[in-house]
Design a protein around this motif. Structure first.
Motif, PDB file in Angstrom:
ATOM      1  N   VAL A  13      -5.313  -5.254  -5.618  1.00  0.00           N
ATOM      2  CA  VAL A  13      -5.255  -3.786  -5.516  1.00  0.00           C
ATOM      3  C   VAL A  13      -6.600  -3.192  -5.925  1.00  0.00           C
ATOM      4  CG1 VAL A  13      -4.107  -1.687  -6.300  1.00  0.00           C
ATOM      5  CG2 VAL A  13      -2.774  -3.785  -5.972  1.00  0.00           C
ATOM      6  N   THR A  31      -1.455  -0.986   6.203  1.00  0.00           N
ATOM      7  CA  THR A  31      -0.429  -1.347   5.234  1.00  0.00           C
ATOM      8  C   THR A  31      -0.605  -2.811   4.864  1.00  0.00           C
ATOM      9  OG1 THR A  31       1.102   0.284   6.115  1.00  0.00           O
ATOM     10  CG2 THR A  31       2.050  -1.497   4.816  1.00  0.00           C
ATOM     11  N   GLU A  32      -0.656  -3.050   3.580  1.00  0.00           N
ATOM     12  CA  GLU A  32      -0.953  -4.382   3.078  1.00  0.00           C
ATOM     13  C   GLU A  32      -0.003  -4.701   1.933  1.00  0.00           C
ATOM     14  OE1 GLU A  32      -4.879  -6.614   1.200  1.00  0.00           O
ATOM     15  OE2 GLU A  32      -5.075  -4.652   2.120  1.00  0.00           O
ATOM     16  N   THR A  91       0.840  -1.199   0.000  1.00  0.00           N
ATOM     17  CA  THR A  91       0.000   0.000   0.000  1.00  0.00           C
ATOM     18  C   THR A  91       0.875   1.250   0.000  1.00  0.00           C
ATOM     19  OG1 THR A  91      -1.581  -1.245   1.342  1.00  0.00           O
ATOM     20  CG2 THR A  91      -1.911   1.129   1.219  1.00  0.00           C
ATOM     21  N   LEU A 100      -6.292   4.615  -0.435  1.00  0.00           N
ATOM     22  CA  LEU A 100      -5.483   3.553   0.154  1.00  0.00           C
ATOM     23  C   LEU A 100      -4.982   3.892   1.548  1.00  0.00           C
ATOM     24  CD1 LEU A 100      -3.433   2.306  -2.932  1.00  0.00           C
ATOM     25  CD2 LEU A 100      -5.419   1.244  -1.842  1.00  0.00           C
ATOM     26  N   SER A 160      -9.158  -3.595  -3.199  1.00  0.00           N
ATOM     27  CA  SER A 160      -8.891  -2.695  -2.077  1.00  0.00           C
ATOM     28  C   SER A 160      -9.316  -1.269  -2.395  1.00  0.00           C
ATOM     29  CB  SER A 160      -7.407  -2.726  -1.705  1.00  0.00           C
ATOM     30  OG  SER A 160      -7.080  -3.973  -1.150  1.00  0.00           O
TER      31      SER A 160
END
Length: 94
Positions: free
Chosen positions: A58, A49-50, A19, A44, A61
């Protein structure tokens, strides 16, 4: 929501990515929403934090973290039951 080239940007990322890396490189990219715009970095930043292994992760998200500007009519639902004291719609037999 229109990705405005965000899909191509996501496809061009090197995976795995995080992220924080996406925000640093592409945070200013704008998404066109139902009632305005929002930057990818703002979207984001709402998430922890991913680490992402695929472009689809992505995309999911980003779609799940957009704000209320992506909603047409906020707090509206045509599926809510009739409130107490109100008469509901007249049933229609087809």
């Amino acid at each position: 929501m229109k990705f405005n080239g965000t899909g191509e940007m996501i496809d061009a990322l090197e995976f795995p990515t995080t992220t924080d890396e996406i925000i640093a490189e592409h945070g200013d990219h704008e998404l066109e929403l139902q009632r305005g715009t929002e930057r990818v970095g703002e979207v984001l930043d709402r998430l922890a934090t991913e680490e992402f292994d695929t472009p689809e992760q992505v995309r999911l998200s980003v779609r799940s973290a957009v704000g209320h500007k992506a909603i047409g009519r906020r707090f509206y639902s045509d599926r809510d039951p009739t409130a107490l004291g109100e008469s509901g719609p007249t049933p229609l037999s087809l």
